[in-house]
Write a protein that holds these residues in place. Structure first.
Motif, PDB file in Angstrom:
ATOM      1  N   ALA A   3       0.836  -1.203   0.000  1.00  0.00           N
ATOM      2  CA  ALA A   3       0.000   0.000   0.000  1.00  0.00           C
ATOM      3  C   ALA A   3       0.872   1.254   0.000  1.00  0.00           C
ATOM      4  CB  ALA A   3      -0.931  -0.009   1.203  1.00  0.00           C
ATOM      5  N   TYR A   4       1.917   1.245   0.809  1.00  0.00           N
ATOM      6  CA  TYR A   4       2.813   2.392   0.877  1.00  0.00           C
ATOM      7  C   TYR A   4       3.492   2.639  -0.467  1.00  0.00           C
ATOM      8  CZ  TYR A   4       6.998   5.123   1.598  1.00  0.00           C
ATOM      9  OH  TYR A   4       7.993   6.062   1.456  1.00  0.00           O
ATOM     10  N   ARG A   5       4.025   1.608  -1.062  1.00  0.00           N
ATOM     11  CA  ARG A   5       4.736   1.779  -2.333  1.00  0.00           C
ATOM     12  C   ARG A   5       3.843   2.363  -3.415  1.00  0.00           C
ATOM     13  NH1 ARG A   5       8.834  -3.398  -2.883  1.00  0.00           N
ATOM     14  NH2 ARG A   5      10.321  -2.627  -1.339  1.00  0.00           N
ATOM     15  N   LYS A   6       2.594   1.905  -3.479  1.00  0.00           N
ATOM     16  CA  LYS A   6       1.656   2.428  -4.477  1.00  0.00           C
ATOM     17  C   LYS A   6       1.383   3.904  -4.215  1.00  0.00           C
ATOM     18  CE  LYS A   6      -2.973   1.911  -6.430  1.00  0.00           C
ATOM     19  NZ  LYS A   6      -2.960   3.307  -6.810  1.00  0.00           N
ATOM     20  N   LEU A   7       1.088   4.241  -2.962  1.00  0.00           N
ATOM     21  CA  LEU A   7       0.793   5.633  -2.628  1.00  0.00           C
ATOM     22  C   LEU A   7       2.020   6.520  -2.820  1.00  0.00           C
ATOM     23  CD1 LEU A   7      -1.409   5.062   0.536  1.00  0.00           C
ATOM     24  CD2 LEU A   7      -2.154   6.115  -1.618  1.00  0.00           C
ATOM     25  N   ALA A   8       3.181   6.044  -2.416  1.00  0.00           N
ATOM     26  CA  ALA A   8       4.408   6.831  -2.552  1.00  0.00           C
ATOM     27  C   ALA A   8       4.705   7.112  -4.020  1.00  0.00           C
ATOM     28  CB  ALA A   8       5.576   6.107  -1.894  1.00  0.00           C
ATOM     29  N   ARG A   9       4.482   6.126  -4.860  1.00  0.00           N
ATOM     30  CA  ARG A   9       4.708   6.302  -6.293  1.00  0.00           C
ATOM     31  C   ARG A   9       3.740   7.353  -6.860  1.00  0.00           C
ATOM     32  NH1 ARG A   9       4.626   1.243  -7.558  1.00  0.00           N
ATOM     33  NH2 ARG A   9       2.378   1.159  -7.828  1.00  0.00           N
TER      34      ARG A   9
END
Length: 124
Positions: free
Chosen positions: A29-35
């Motif tokens: 979830a973090y990686r998607k949002l950070a991207r």
């Protein structure tokens, strides 16, 4: 960051995961949002930049097992009333319970016409 700040923020909501999410679900979830929110992908977008910081903060807490444990505990205590006054008979910390009055310590009350408490010690 203080525990009070942790209590006021819902890091799970920020990442869009449940409080029972696994470490892999949190990372994904973090990686998607950070991207999506990264400042390089959103130049001159102050809202995206602020959201990116919030998401990064949530990830920093929830990805660390010790910090996550502390965060969950603090929120659990807050939800159960462990940090504030509760309705009568509700348990938890209740500074007004048991007839205690903070003014008694500082000479705000009187007993038999005499001031009582620490106010006398410090000269009023």
């Amino acid at each position: 960051m203080s525990q009070r700040e942790w209590i006021e923020k819902d890091f799970y909501k920020e990442l869009g995961v449940s409080s029972t999410a696994t470490a892999d679900e949190i990372k994904k979830a973090y990686r998607k949002l950070a991207r999506d929110l990264h400042p390089d992908a959103n130049p001159d977008d102050a809202k995206a930049e602020e959201r990116f910081k919030t998401v990064s903060e949530a990830h920093a807490v929830l990805s660390d097992p010790e910090k996550r444990k502390e965060y969950d505990e603090a929120r659990r205590l807050f939800a159960s009333g462990g940090f504030g006054p509760r309705a009568q008979g509700g348990g938890g910390f209740n500074p007004g319970a048991g007839g205690f009055d903070i003014n008694d310590l500082f000479g705000g009350g009187s007993a038999g016409g005499q001031d009582s408490g620490l106010g006398d010690i410090f000269g009023g």
